[in-house]
Motif scaffolding. Structure first.
Motif, PDB file in Angstrom:
ATOM      1  N   ILE A 348       0.900  -0.789   0.369  1.00 13.53           N
ATOM      2  CA  ILE A 348      -0.018   0.077   0.341  1.00 13.53           C
ATOM      3  C   ILE A 348       0.729   1.404  -0.018  1.00 13.53           C
ATOM      4  CG2 ILE A 348      -2.054   1.075   1.315  1.00 13.53           C
ATOM      5  CD1 ILE A 348      -2.517  -1.647   2.777  1.00 13.53           C
ATOM      6  N   THR A 349       0.626   2.264  -0.900  1.00 17.98           N
ATOM      7  CA  THR A 349       1.845   3.576  -0.447  1.00 17.98           C
ATOM      8  C   THR A 349       0.428   4.477  -0.674  1.00 17.98           C
ATOM      9  OG1 THR A 349       3.291   4.736  -2.172  1.00 17.98           O
ATOM     10  CG2 THR A 349       1.656   3.510  -3.328  1.00 17.98           C
ATOM     11  N   PRO A 366       0.160  -6.629 -10.141  1.00 13.81           N
ATOM     12  CA  PRO A 366      -1.091  -6.042  -9.208  1.00 13.81           C
ATOM     13  C   PRO A 366      -2.229  -6.301  -8.745  1.00 13.81           C
ATOM     14  CG  PRO A 366      -0.943  -6.821 -11.425  1.00 13.81           C
ATOM     15  CD  PRO A 366       0.672  -6.865 -10.875  1.00 13.81           C
ATOM     16  N   GLU A 367      -2.713  -6.735  -8.472  1.00 16.79           N
ATOM     17  CA  GLU A 367      -3.655  -6.910  -7.602  1.00 16.79           C
ATOM     18  C   GLU A 367      -3.253  -6.873  -6.263  1.00 16.79           C
ATOM     19  OE1 GLU A 367      -1.694 -11.248  -7.480  1.00 16.79           O
ATOM     20  OE2 GLU A 367      -1.904  -8.905  -8.995  1.00 16.79           O
ATOM     21  N   ARG A 368      -2.708  -6.892  -5.576  1.00 13.52           N
ATOM     22  CA  ARG A 368      -1.820  -6.562  -4.658  1.00 13.52           C
ATOM     23  C   ARG A 368      -1.234  -5.624  -4.335  1.00 13.52           C
ATOM     24  NH1 ARG A 368       0.769 -11.697  -2.676  1.00 13.52           N
ATOM     25  NH2 ARG A 368       1.051 -12.356  -5.082  1.00 13.52           N
ATOM     26  N   SER A 369      -1.397  -4.395  -5.184  1.00 18.71           N
ATOM     27  CA  SER A 369      -0.587  -3.272  -5.436  1.00 18.71           C
ATOM     28  C   SER A 369      -2.099  -2.291  -5.128  1.00 18.71           C
ATOM     29  CB  SER A 369       0.272  -2.974  -6.411  1.00 18.71           C
ATOM     30  OG  SER A 369       0.770  -1.904  -5.934  1.00 18.71           O
ATOM     31  N   PHE A 370      -1.621  -1.431  -3.827  1.00 18.56           N
ATOM     32  CA  PHE A 370      -2.894   0.106  -3.986  1.00 18.56           C
ATOM     33  C   PHE A 370      -1.929   1.307  -4.045  1.00 18.56           C
ATOM     34  CE2 PHE A 370      -4.082  -4.127  -2.354  1.00 18.56           C
ATOM     35  CZ  PHE A 370      -5.383  -4.972  -2.745  1.00 18.56           C
ATOM     36  N   ASP A 371      -2.305   1.951  -4.291  1.00 20.18           N
ATOM     37  CA  ASP A 371      -2.156   3.349  -4.400  1.00 20.18           C
ATOM     38  C   ASP A 371      -3.628   3.509  -3.956  1.00 20.18           C
ATOM     39  OD1 ASP A 371      -1.682   6.311  -4.847  1.00 20.18           O
ATOM     40  OD2 ASP A 371      -0.685   5.638  -6.381  1.00 20.18           O
ATOM     41  N   VAL A 372      -3.484   4.127  -2.875  1.00 15.78           N
ATOM     42  CA  VAL A 372      -4.648   5.300  -1.773  1.00 15.78           C
ATOM     43  C   VAL A 372      -4.509   6.383  -2.359  1.00 15.78           C
ATOM     44  CG1 VAL A 372      -5.036   3.454  -0.302  1.00 15.78           C
ATOM     45  CG2 VAL A 372      -3.989   5.423   0.221  1.00 15.78           C
ATOM     46  N   GLY A 373      -3.580   6.968  -2.923  1.00 11.56           N
ATOM     47  CA  GLY A 373      -3.700   8.392  -3.293  1.00 11.56           C
ATOM     48  C   GLY A 373      -3.405   9.183  -2.071  1.00 11.56           C
ATOM     49  N   ILE A 374      -3.598  10.887  -1.686  1.00 15.20           N
ATOM     50  CA  ILE A 374      -2.611  11.162  -0.486  1.00 15.20           C
ATOM     51  C   ILE A 374      -3.784  11.521   0.145  1.00 15.20           C
ATOM     52  CG2 ILE A 374      -2.065  13.654  -0.089  1.00 15.20           C
ATOM     53  CD1 ILE A 374      -1.669  14.274  -3.100  1.00 15.20           C
ATOM     54  N   ALA A 375      -3.582   9.756   1.308  1.00 16.32           N
ATOM     55  CA  ALA A 375      -4.203   9.629   2.082  1.00 16.32           C
ATOM     56  C   ALA A 375      -3.544   8.641   3.180  1.00 16.32           C
ATOM     57  CB  ALA A 375      -5.574   9.352   1.255  1.00 16.32           C
ATOM     58  N   GLU A 376      -2.908   9.186   3.786  1.00 17.02           N
ATOM     59  CA  GLU A 376      -2.283   8.091   4.442  1.00 17.02           C
ATOM     60  C   GLU A 376      -2.886   7.552   5.854  1.00 17.02           C
ATOM     61  OE1 GLU A 376       0.440  10.982   2.631  1.00 17.02           O
ATOM     62  OE2 GLU A 376      -0.853  11.792   4.027  1.00 17.02           O
ATOM     63  N   PRO A 393       0.201  -7.148   5.199  1.00 17.95           N
ATOM     64  CA  PRO A 393       0.106  -5.495   4.031  1.00 17.95           C
ATOM     65  C   PRO A 393       2.068  -4.542   4.615  1.00 17.95           C
ATOM     66  CG  PRO A 393      -0.895  -5.889   6.613  1.00 17.95           C
ATOM     67  CD  PRO A 393      -1.535  -6.949   5.952  1.00 17.95           C
ATOM     68  N   PHE A 394       2.087  -4.266   3.770  1.00 11.85           N
ATOM     69  CA  PHE A 394       3.179  -3.540   3.790  1.00 11.85           C
ATOM     70  C   PHE A 394       2.872  -2.173   3.383  1.00 11.85           C
ATOM     71  CE2 PHE A 394       5.077  -7.341   3.835  1.00 11.85           C
ATOM     72  CZ  PHE A 394       6.577  -7.044   4.279  1.00 11.85           C
ATOM     73  N   CYS A 395       2.682  -1.589   4.549  1.00 12.57           N
ATOM     74  CA  CYS A 395       2.372  -0.157   4.087  1.00 12.57           C
ATOM     75  C   CYS A 395       3.299   0.825   3.894  1.00 12.57           C
ATOM     76  CB  CYS A 395       1.347   0.436   5.423  1.00 12.57           C
ATOM     77  SG  CYS A 395       0.234   1.943   4.982  1.00 12.57           S
ATOM     78  N   ALA A 396       4.189   1.275   2.767  1.00 18.19           N
ATOM     79  CA  ALA A 396       5.010   2.221   2.782  1.00 18.19           C
ATOM     80  C   ALA A 396       5.415   3.545   2.809  1.00 18.19           C
ATOM     81  CB  ALA A 396       5.651   1.663   1.055  1.00 18.19           C
ATOM     82  N   ILE A 397       5.025   4.217   3.092  1.00 14.46           N
ATOM     83  CA  ILE A 397       5.123   5.639   3.211  1.00 14.46           C
ATOM     84  C   ILE A 397       6.551   6.215   4.048  1.00 14.46           C
ATOM     85  CG2 ILE A 397       3.897   7.461   5.042  1.00 14.46           C
ATOM     86  CD1 ILE A 397       1.740   5.800   4.852  1.00 14.46           C
ATOM     87  N   TYR A 398       6.345   7.388   3.339  1.00 14.39           N
ATOM     88  CA  TYR A 398       7.912   8.339   3.445  1.00 14.39           C
ATOM     89  C   TYR A 398       7.004   8.391   5.072  1.00 14.39           C
ATOM     90  CZ  TYR A 398       8.856   9.614  -1.432  1.00 14.39           C
ATOM     91  OH  TYR A 398       9.666   9.547  -2.650  1.00 14.39           O
ATOM     92  N   SER A 399       8.693   8.249   6.168  1.00 14.60           N
ATOM     93  CA  SER A 399       8.283   8.878   6.886  1.00 14.60           C
ATOM     94  C   SER A 399       8.088  10.490   7.081  1.00 14.60           C
ATOM     95  CB  SER A 399      10.044   9.435   7.697  1.00 14.60           C
ATOM     96  OG  SER A 399      10.088   9.298   9.209  1.00 14.60           O
ATOM     97  N   THR A 400       8.101  11.577   6.986  1.00 18.55           N
ATOM     98  CA  THR A 400       7.686  12.733   6.903  1.00 18.55           C
ATOM     99  C   THR A 400       6.071  12.767   7.123  1.00 18.55           C
ATOM    100  OG1 THR A 400       7.507  14.862   6.892  1.00 18.55           O
ATOM    101  CG2 THR A 400       8.042  14.117   4.671  1.00 18.55           C
ATOM    102  N   PHE A 401       5.429  11.881   5.921  1.00 20.11           N
ATOM    103  CA  PHE A 401       4.015  11.425   5.917  1.00 20.11           C
ATOM    104  C   PHE A 401       3.343  10.873   6.553  1.00 20.11           C
ATOM    105  CE2 PHE A 401       5.239  12.176   0.963  1.00 20.11           C
ATOM    106  CZ  PHE A 401       5.601  13.460   1.606  1.00 20.11           C
ATOM    107  N   LEU A 402       4.001   9.426   7.509  1.00 14.42           N
ATOM    108  CA  LEU A 402       3.594   8.674   8.211  1.00 14.42           C
ATOM    109  C   LEU A 402       3.310   9.316   9.562  1.00 14.42           C
ATOM    110  CD1 LEU A 402       2.688   6.100   8.699  1.00 14.42           C
ATOM    111  CD2 LEU A 402       4.596   5.866  10.217  1.00 14.42           C
ATOM    112  N   GLN A 403       3.644  10.351   9.759  1.00 11.77           N
ATOM    113  CA  GLN A 403       2.950  11.417  11.212  1.00 11.77           C
ATOM    114  C   GLN A 403       2.326  12.035  10.861  1.00 11.77           C
ATOM    115  OE1 GLN A 403       7.704  13.579  10.618  1.00 11.77           O
ATOM    116  NE2 GLN A 403       5.895  15.114  10.347  1.00 11.77           N
ATOM    117  N   ARG A 404       0.987  11.955   9.736  1.00  5.85           N
ATOM    118  CA  ARG A 404      -0.253  12.696   9.462  1.00  5.85           C
ATOM    119  C   ARG A 404      -1.416  11.501   9.621  1.00  5.85           C
ATOM    120  NH1 ARG A 404      -0.351  15.966   4.840  1.00  5.85           N
ATOM    121  NH2 ARG A 404      -1.962  16.092   4.144  1.00  5.85           N
ATOM    122  N   ALA A 405      -0.626  10.502  10.039  1.00  8.10           N
ATOM    123  CA  ALA A 405      -1.431   9.098  10.632  1.00  8.10           C
ATOM    124  C   ALA A 405      -1.396   8.942  12.137  1.00  8.10           C
ATOM    125  CB  ALA A 405      -1.455   8.024   9.149  1.00  8.10           C
ATOM    126  N   PHE A 406      -0.837   9.253  12.273  1.00  6.50           N
ATOM    127  CA  PHE A 406      -0.065   8.349  13.623  1.00  6.50           C
ATOM    128  C   PHE A 406      -1.193   8.642  14.522  1.00  6.50           C
ATOM    129  CE2 PHE A 406       1.216   9.716  18.544  1.00  6.50           C
ATOM    130  CZ  PHE A 406       2.890   8.390  18.296  1.00  6.50           C
TER     131      PHE A 406
END
Length: 645
Positions: A348-349, A366-376, A393-406
């Motif tokens: 997931i990204t 592709p069936e197991r890859s999910f780009d959810v948009g700018i919605a951390e 699930p692997f949630c791949a997010i930049y460190s600074t963007f993961l802050q938005r989903a704390f």
């Protein structure tokens, strides 16, 4: 270097007369086309020399020109969402002479920045904040009786984040002081537009139309409620059928568009009508093309979103020399390979497939890859749902963007002890992107959470091991962090190993000094050990691998057997060093004398610069480690002498 000093500078005779928007507003409307063309040339030439965000800025050249021409900036407060499209804005607002210092140490920021100019009323770099901020400016002006408006320019990608709609839901409080310009540059909302839609946009923002509409509204209010509601719905439906925007109308906005964002003859009258309207908040839907006016960028918008220095004539970007693979590619390729034998693995990204390496995974699965948009926030809770149903699930997010989903990490993952895997890219300092994108805080905020396992890769081989370890870890949440850029060049394993949770490794044995490293400062720790050995100070270097749980047995042994222990990490205070000190304090290991020193990022937001200079300024290179050790030894010696006296 000033614009005049730049070699081979394109001819820009009209732009040369414009330093601020006041100069721009003195031009005749018929001159705006030439000015926009020259502004585009100037931006291409500047970014060719500095690198940076190109396509997004090229797409808003006409829009930037029109906004500053029509509105009374800086009294009207213009907020650019994210800000990577703001280079033309910087050129028109007194910063042209410094535009060739973009993203360099001491130069202009790649984003908007309050301390840089009065024309940057609100700093940006993270997505979807502009409407909230512009609403704040608009309501403040309304409460204080000031005439200025709040203007938000937000892209269609940023509109995928819930925060944008949260702001729009409260927008009616601002009245006509709020203007939102939706920059649709991916045709994700509307098809290409032509003359008819531009004509309709001018028509429905004209004073005559708005006057008739208000008159009809006043009449409708006097009707019995069922007829009043029906009349309002009929008005919205009729305009929605012709122009779209019913959703925005339901949120309280007067919707205008879509209109061609490169047609100044259409843009300027619409903006003027909106500026002068007595209506409430207005949303203008503008369709633009990323990379507009520069062939290579038009043909490959993704490739030219962010660029290295490039040849303006050919568009060829300067290629980096061959070397070790980038960390995000190691992660993506390792995960894709693991998924070949494990159908539970998902990736997931949040709108960053290329930046996180998830694009490598999505090509093969592709069936197991999910780009959810700018919605951390959604990404994390979505991953929690997948994990609760037995997926990995692997949630791949930049460190600074993961802050938005704390909050979601705490409540939806950690409290429920769900095995979500967090692949945290861009950990540590990030060079030209500066403070807004630095991954400084993830170790600190994640290690405070019960049930969380936190790893940090020292090199690309360790990243492969940690990716596999995370895939196998089903007993709760686990995170692993890795930096931006290329690895160190270590040999890559044919098959990654599963690491024992909470166990580090000794990479160099000594007897007097112990350096405990977490993450990619390990290379600097080893350099420091060489320098300390040259001074006769036998040095142990440990790669802890885990910030949580700590390898307490290793740490206990090293504290007991070494005179000075130094922790080194590329994160903020409260991370590894704080946890080592807490453990040592709880176990009474400090009673024999203070001999633990912690090295971490300074308690400040560091400006953009080269990574080497950033780490030097942070005091996290080998010479700083040596200096910390020597000062600790002198302190210990002084303490012994004082005790003897």
């Amino acid at each position: 270097m000033t614009a005049e000093q730049a070699p081979n500078k394109p001819a820009t005779p009209l732009l040369d007369t414009v330093d601020t928007p006041d100069d721009l507003r003195r031009l005749a409307p018929t001159q705006l086309r030439q000015l926009a063309d020259e502004l585009r040339l100037e931006m291409i030439d500047a970014v060719g020399q500095t690198g940076g965000h190109l396509g997004s800025g090229l797409g808003v050249v006409e829009l930037t020109t029109a906004i500053h021409y029509v509105f009374d900036t800086p009294n009207d407060r213009l907020v650019w969402d994210v800000g990577h499209q703001a280079y033309p804005h910087k050129i028109l607002t007194g910063r042209r002479g410094r535009i060739r210092t973009l993203r360099q140490g001491g130069g202009l920021s790649g984003f908007t920045k309050r301390s840089e100019s009065e024309y940057d009323p609100f700093g940006a770099a993270h997505s979807s904040t502009s409407i909230s901020a512009a609403l704040g400016f608009a309501v403040a002006n309304k409460l204080s009786g000031k005439p200025g408006k709040g203007i938000a320019v937000i892209g269609d990608g940023a509109m995928s984040a819930g925060m944008a709609y949260e702001a729009m839901n409260n927008a009616e409080q601002a009245g006509n002081r709020l203007v939102v310009i939706l920059n649709d540059n991916d045709m994700s909302i509307a098809p290409p537009v032509g003359g008819l839609s531009s004509y309709l946009a001018r028509l429905v923002t004209s004073g005559q139309f708005l006057g008739l509409r208000e008159l009809a509204r006043k009449f409708a209010r006097k009707l019995p409620r069922p007829l009043h509601v029906a009349a309002r719905k009929t008005d919205e439906f009729a305009r929605g059928m012709a122009m779209g925007g019913t959703l925005f109308e339901e949120l309280g906005f007067y919707y205008v568009g879509p209109i061609d964002g490169h047609d100044l003859d259409a843009l300027v009258p619409v903006l003027e009508n909106v500026r002068d309207a007595a209506e409430g908040p207005c949303l203008i839907h503008v369709v633009t093309q990323k990379g507009k006016g520069y062939g290579p960028a038009e043909q490959s918008a993704d490739k030219y979103h962010g660029v290295q220095k490039f040849d303006v004539i050919t568009g060829e970007q300067k290629k980096s020399k061959g070397g070790p693979p980038n960390y995000q590619n190691v992660f993506g390729e390792t995960l894709a390979k693991l998924a070949e034998t494990d159908e539970r693995i998902c990736a997931i990204t949040a709108a960053m497939p290329g930046g996180t390496g998830v694009d490598k995974f999505s090509k093969r699965h592709p069936e197991r890859s999910f780009d959810v948009g700018i919605a951390e926030q959604h990404a994390v809770t979505f991953a929690a749902g997948l994990a609760a149903q037995g997926m990995r699930p692997f949630c791949a997010i930049y460190s600074t963007f993961l802050q938005r989903a704390f909050d979601q990490v705490v409540h939806d993952v950690a409290i429920q002890n769900l095995p979500v895997r967090f692949a945290i890219d861009r950990a540590g300092l990030v060079g030209a992107d500066g403070a807004t994108h630095a991954g400084s805080f993830d170790v600190t905020y994640l290690t405070t959470l019960p049930n969380m396992v936190v790893m940090a890769a020292a090199d690309e081989a360790e990243l492969a091991h940690m990716t596999y370890t995370a895939a196998c870890h089903d007993s709760g949440p686990i995170a692993f962090r890795y930096p931006r850029g290329a690895g160190t060049g270590v040999p890559m394993p044919e098959q990654p190993e599963r690491l024992e949770i909470g166990k580090g490794r000794i990479v160099r044995k000594g007897s007097k000094i112990a350096v405990l490293s977490l993450g990619t400062r390990l290379a600097e720790a080893l350099k420091a050990a060489d320098q300390l050995e040259a001074k006769g100070l036998s040095t142990t270097v440990a790669d802890l691998r885990f910030a949580k749980p700590l390898d307490e047995d290793m740490i206990r042994r090293l504290i007991a057997s070494h005179e000075v222990v130094v922790t080194v990490e590329e994160g903020a205070i409260g991370g590894l060093g704080a946890h080592v000190l807490t453990m040592a304090s709880d176990e009474g290991l400090l009673d024999a004398g203070l001999k633990i020193r912690t090295m971490r990022l300074p308690d400040q937001f560091q400006d953009h610069d080269s990574p080497e200079r950033q780490y030097d300024a942070a005091g996290l290179n080998a010479p700083h480690i040596v200096d910390t050790v020597l000062k600790a030894l002198r302190h210990n010696s002084a303490g012994v002498e004082e005790a003897r006296a």
